[in-house]
Structure formats: C-alpha cells, structure tokens
Write an enzyme that holds these catalytic residues in place. Sequence first.
Site, short mmCIF file in Angstrom:
data_model
loop_
_atom_site.label_atom_id
_atom_site.label_comp_id
_atom_site.label_asym_id
_atom_site.label_seq_id
_atom_site.Cartn_x
_atom_site.Cartn_y
_atom_site.Cartn_z
N HIS A 105 40.09 48.44 46.74
CA HIS A 105 40.57 49.79 46.37
C HIS A 105 41.11 49.77 44.94
CE1 HIS A 105 40.18 51.84 50.19
NE2 HIS A 105 41.00 51.03 50.84
N HIS A 133 38.45 50.02 42.38
CA HIS A 133 37.93 51.40 42.33
C HIS A 133 38.80 52.25 41.39
CE1 HIS A 133 36.15 54.81 45.13
NE2 HIS A 133 35.60 54.81 43.94
N HIS A 190 40.61 43.45 50.74
CA HIS A 190 40.36 44.87 51.01
C HIS A 190 41.15 45.75 50.02
CE1 HIS A 190 39.63 48.36 53.78
NE2 HIS A 190 40.72 48.80 53.19
N GLU A 191 42.44 45.52 49.94
CA GLU A 191 43.27 46.35 49.07
C GLU A 191 42.90 46.15 47.61
OE1 GLU A 191 44.77 48.71 50.38
OE2 GLU A 191 44.71 47.97 52.44
ZN LIG Z 1 41.28 50.79 52.96
#
Ligand SMILES: [Zn+2]
Length: 669
Positions: free
Chosen positions: A465, A468, A461-462
């Site tokens: 990010h 991105h 998940h991290e």
């Molecule tokens: Zn998040």
Amino acid sequence: MTNPLMSQWDTPFELAPFDTIRDEDFAPAFEAALDAHNAEIAAIAENTDTPTFANTVEALEAAGEALNKVLSVFFTVAGADSNPAREALQRDFSPKMAAHFAAISSNKALFTRLADLWARRDDLGLSPEQARVLMLSHRGFVRAGAALEGAADARMGEIKGRLAVLGTQFTQNLLADERDWFMELTEDDLDGLPDFAVEAMRAAGVEKGADGPVVTTGRSIITPFLQFSTRRDLRQKAYQAFTARGANGNDNDNRAIAAEILSLREERAHLLGYADFASYKLETEMAKTPDRVAELLEAVWQPAKARAEADATVLEEMMHAEGINGDLEAWDWHYYAAKRRKAEHDLDEAELKPYLQLERMIEASFACATRLFGLEFTPLDVPLYHEDCRAWEVTRNGEHVAVFIGDYFARGSKRSGAWCSAMRAQAKFPKVQAPVVINVCNFAKGDPALLSYDDARTLFHEFGHALHQMLSNVTYESISGTSVARDFVELPSQLYEHWLEVPEVLQEFATHAETGEAMPAAMLEKVLGAANFDQGFQTVEYVASAMVDLAFHRGAAAADPMAKQAEVLAGLGMPKQIAMRHATPHFAHVFAGDGYSSGYYSYMWSEVMDADAFAAFEEVGGAFDPTKAKALEDNILSTGGSKEAEELYVAFRGRMPGVEALLKGRGLS
Ligand SMILES: [Zn+2]
C-alpha cells in the site's frame, strides 16, 4: 503560545512538528479549519463568474488544506497512540466531520456549477486527468443525491437518516448478543485445549464474573475451542451459539432490521435511477456490474466445493476411526481439520520465528523495492509521535520521492490490526507535494523482535500500500495513491506479499537470529504448504457469504432475507458441514454500514488479480523482471485513480485477470 497545527511547518520535508503539538491544540485547529473550509466552499459555490474547471473543480481540489493538515496528524495519533483526551476528541470530531462533508455533497449551488461544467465537458479543452477528476466529482454529487428535487430529495434525506440508525442498531444488537452469551467450563472440560486458549478463556471468565474459564463467541476463543476441544457435545453447543448471533428471538434480533435495510437500499437506488442497489453500488467498482461479480464467484465456487467435499470425506473417516459414528457435522470440521494439519504439515511456529527478524524483514521489503523500482531508503532523524516510530527518506537517483514512517510494535494505545495511510498524499496541484506515508502494525516487541509468518506477510502487505502512495505520480490529490476503487485497492498490497515468498528473498533475509543461517529449504516448503491448507472450506464459507450478499442487492429486495439466504444456499448445493462465514443476522460487513454491501466479493476479486499479476512476472523473467516492474509502476502504482481500474489492469497485463492463478494458488485447480 502559537498553535503549531495552525502554523507553517518549517521542518524537514514539512513533516508535522510532533514534538510541539499538544492535545489541546487539536480542537481549536479543527474548528478553525472547518470554518476555513466552509468559507472556501461558499466562495466557490457563490461565485457569479461562469463556471470553469479552474474556478470550480480545481478550486475544490485546493480547498481544505488546513483541514487536511489537522486531520492527518489527529487520525495518525488517535489510531496509533490514543489516550482519553484523544478518544474524547474523536467522539466530538466524528459527527461534525460527517455533517460537514454531507453538507458539501448536498450543496445545490455547488452541484449546479459542476453540472454545468459536466454538460459542457467536451468543449472545455480538458486533459484526460482533468476530465476524469470532473467526472468523479460530478458523479460523487449525483450518487449522494444532489440532483434530486422536491419530494425525492426529502425522501432521500429520510432514507439516509434511517439507514444510519439501522446500521448502528445492527452493530449494537450483535455486540449485545456476543456479550451476553458465554459457556462456563469445568477443569475437566478443558481436555485438549492448548495453554494459550485456556489462558484466554480464564481471562474471559474473570471478565464475565464466572468462577472458571468460559467460552465466548470472540474469534480468538471460539476458533481454538472448536479446533482443539475433545468434547463434541460442548463444541456443538458453542458452534450453535456462534452461528445464532443476531437471530435469538430476543431484543437483539437483527432479522427484521436486515429486511428494512434491504428495502431502503432498493428505494435509494431507484430514486437515483438504478435498476437495483447492486448496480448502484458496483458502478464505481472495477467489477462494474452484478453479472461480472456473479461470474467470478461462480468460477471459483465449483472447484472450491469439490475440494471441500473431498476434504469432508477424509475428515469423516478420521472421525469414524475414533469410534464416532454418523455424519461429520459443522462443529466437527475445525477439530478434525486441525488434527489433519498437524499430521500433514507439522510446522512449529517456535522453530520458525527466529528466522523472521523484524529488522531483516524491513530490509527485505526495502530491498525488493530497490530491485523492482530503484528506490533507496535512508534513515531520517526527525521527531515523531512515539519513540517506537522510525522514519526513512525515500529517494530515486538521488531525487526525493517520499518520507516513509514505520510504527511496528503493539502497545495499549494503538488500535488492533495493521494499516497504511498517507499523512500527505502526492499531488502537483496547487503545488508539488511529496507523499508522507506511514505503516502501522502490531508486532510483539523483543530483542531482537521476531515475527510470525503472518506478521511478515502483513509487513509486506502494508508496504505494498505504501508503494502505491509513494510512487503515485498524478496532478490532483483526489485521485492520487490509493484513491481507487475498493475492489482494486488491495491489488498492490496483496501483490507485494508474493515477493516475501520468492525463494531468493527468504534465502537472503530470513536468517536465524542467533546463528545467522538461512532458513532451511524443508522449513520453507512447510510454511508454503501450510498456507494452502483447508482452502476448500475457507473458499466455500467465503464465497457462500459473497453470493448471498450479491443476491440480496441484485433485483428486487427480499421481504424475508432469511428465506432468500436459504434459497441461495440451496441453489448452490452448500455442503451441510460448512456454514456461511457470516450469516445474515451477523453479517456486519453488509448491514452495519454501506462499506461492503454487494461488495463482500471484493476480497476475492483482489486475490484473483494479485495472483494473476504475479503470474505475469513468473511467465517472463521471474519475480524481478525489470520490464514487468516498469509496467507495474507505469500502469498501476503511479497512476492512482486517474483511469478506470480495468483500463489500468489491462494496460499492465494485456488482458483482464483470469481465475486460474488464484485456483492454483489456493490449491483448488
Ligand atoms: Zn490492505
């Protein structure tokens, strides 16, 4: 001695020279940086030349470099490696920063220049990205109230001040109720509870000055208690205390505060010219309007409710089989659901863990990015703020892309949770700067360090990010990387979690720490099955909260929020064995501040998109389809906030997301 925070960084990739920065350097650098930023803002606002994009918007973009530098280092260490000195600094910096940025957004001279540019926007010859940055800057000022005059302006100031006070009071009341309530247990009352829960309850007992273990309303205690305690009477008592937080008729009661907050928010929206607070709040989101949020929640509600009702029947039969007559109650749900989970998906975490080595999961997250986007990761030997931190240079075709820092282990000086931040965001103006991105997690140390399945998902998940940020390719920093709408920002991160579940990824990287063997297929199936367990309940408790949040801010503010809440739940036909995940008197997301007010839906909005976006890969060449990977980078991962979120998503997917993939993923279709 010179202050390294106020000097040029002649380090590899201009990384912060952590080895030379001392805590006493922060305050003077912060004060100097605030002064410098104020001087820059004053120069822009008081410029007597006709406003141009360059002398106003670009000048604002370029301002504050010194402040960014200090704060990026400070917030990194304050969050991940704090100490009393850094905590004291944070208490000092926070109100000063709030006042600093509030003063900028209410600077009338500055706003006049932006408004002038905005009025002439079609004649300025702006690129699409420049037009977007102008729109966002102007809109930000308008939404903060910069266009208001006279009495309206003064009233806006009062409302903001009062809302800040009420938000703090709401939080403090909630904390007080949570601190005050506990239930003492005798040794006999511990029947059925697992060791880890008993340990936590004993520790809580010591903290409360009780003679033995206690149940508190903290989720890490109340959840296992409701799941495992065989004492139905005590479960009822604990459950009722948990759901009464903030509504006990004592000094900590939050009900009147909630009513006042809703009324002030409505007034604020009206002053700014919006029909209601939800319309104001959702204007900057991908959802855009209250109607579209309602549409999403309604699409999910019926299937979730049907599943929850079917589950309630199964659980009630389990209860009757134990000789307990009558209806299944809310304090029975977790208990029988835990029994059912054990029977249907018996998954032993201890057996699973050796397959999830931190090192191999990091490799897996990198390897997926290599296959999807051609990124390469090379360990980098640079001084960082803690010995557990590691850095990699990220390149593509031999070209520098970013520096990635991983800080994975839990320690007392780190706040809980996991997060991603850019110590330096990507931009090309006023000069080209490559991102420096950090992932911070709280995994248990070990030799080798082993993860739970949730931990492994958090890692992916991290890292989503981080991608991105690292793949961002825009000109202006204010719209780069994760500077996107709140209901869009979790798309890259939640989407990336899907690659952990690709069988060939687990096959290659989930290898046993001792034997080196791949995770057996049967175990993988159990992991994925358990992840979908009890989704009817979880979706119902979540969607009900989101529906109430929306109803509070759509249309006229309710004078009696509790009556409004009851009305919404009755309209939904809320199953009686399930409560809202957060009822109004303790709905901190909505009342402790503005962050998630009429925005609680956004978790599900993002989940709809990530499920739908991953389905786009599955519909064509599979998880590593190169055309889809390129489309994802071109339209979502590299574009930051340079376009409306909806436009970005449609460019990637060819249409808006539908709820089908989410319902399927949650086992609700
Ligand atoms: Zn998040």
